[in-house]
Design a protein around this motif. Structure first.
Motif, mmCIF file in Angstrom:
data_model
loop_
_atom_site.group_PDB
_atom_site.id
_atom_site.type_symbol
_atom_site.label_atom_id
_atom_site.label_comp_id
_atom_site.label_asym_id
_atom_site.label_seq_id
_atom_site.Cartn_x
_atom_site.Cartn_y
_atom_site.Cartn_z
ATOM 1 N N LEU A 17 0.829 -1.208 0.000
ATOM 2 C CA LEU A 17 0.000 0.000 0.000
ATOM 3 C C LEU A 17 0.866 1.262 0.000
ATOM 4 N N VAL A 18 1.933 1.245 0.790
ATOM 5 C CA VAL A 18 2.849 2.391 0.823
ATOM 6 C C VAL A 18 3.488 2.585 -0.548
ATOM 7 N N ARG A 19 3.927 1.495 -1.142
ATOM 8 C CA ARG A 19 4.550 1.560 -2.475
ATOM 9 C C ARG A 19 3.538 2.057 -3.517
ATOM 10 N N TYR A 20 2.316 1.583 -3.421
ATOM 11 C CA TYR A 20 1.258 2.014 -4.336
ATOM 12 C C TYR A 20 1.040 3.528 -4.234
ATOM 13 N N GLU A 21 0.995 4.039 -3.006
ATOM 14 C CA GLU A 21 0.816 5.477 -2.808
ATOM 15 C C GLU A 21 1.996 6.258 -3.376
ATOM 16 N N GLU A 22 3.223 5.746 -3.205
ATOM 17 C CA GLU A 22 4.405 6.394 -3.770
ATOM 18 C C GLU A 22 4.315 6.432 -5.294
ATOM 19 N N LEU A 23 3.898 5.317 -5.875
ATOM 20 C CA LEU A 23 3.777 5.252 -7.329
ATOM 21 C C LEU A 23 2.688 6.195 -7.840
ATOM 22 N N GLN A 24 1.611 6.326 -7.098
ATOM 23 C CA GLN A 24 0.548 7.259 -7.487
ATOM 24 C C GLN A 24 1.069 8.692 -7.493
ATOM 25 N N ARG A 25 1.844 9.060 -6.455
ATOM 26 C CA ARG A 25 2.413 10.414 -6.394
ATOM 27 C C ARG A 25 3.392 10.637 -7.541
ATOM 28 N N THR A 26 4.234 9.647 -7.799
ATOM 29 C CA THR A 26 5.194 9.752 -8.903
ATOM 30 C C THR A 26 4.462 9.902 -10.228
ATOM 31 N N ASN A 27 3.432 9.107 -10.428
ATOM 32 C CA ASN A 27 2.653 9.186 -11.660
ATOM 33 C C ASN A 27 2.005 10.556 -11.822
ATOM 34 N N ALA A 28 1.489 11.104 -10.745
ATOM 35 C CA ALA A 28 0.869 12.431 -10.808
ATOM 36 C C ALA A 28 1.904 13.485 -11.192
#
Length: 69
Positions: A17-28
């Motif tokens: 979940l933490v990694r997913y949130e990091e990837l979402q921020r990076t994608n944004a």
């Protein structure tokens, strides 16, 4: 399933979940950069087109050079 296994799974899910949130921020951030660069590219293309039009207009105003016969 033992409590230790459940705890391991819970920890892995938490890390995912933490990694997913990091990837979402990076994608944004990357999406935002693409938008900025696309706008910059479009602006540069427009400026290039305008410059080409000005050069073409100047070339049209030059007197025609007669080639020697």
């Amino acid at each position: 399933m033992s409590a230790a296994q459940i705890e391991q799974i819970a920890e892995r899910v938490e890390r995912l979940l933490v990694r997913y949130e990091e990837l979402q921020r990076t994608n944004a951030l990357l999406t935002q950069q693409v938008e900025v660069l696309t706008h910059e590219r479009d602006s540069l293309k427009s400026r290039l087109s305008a410059a080409r039009a000005r050069v073409d207009a100047l070339l049209e105003r030059l007197p025609e050079i007669k080639s020697p016969a």
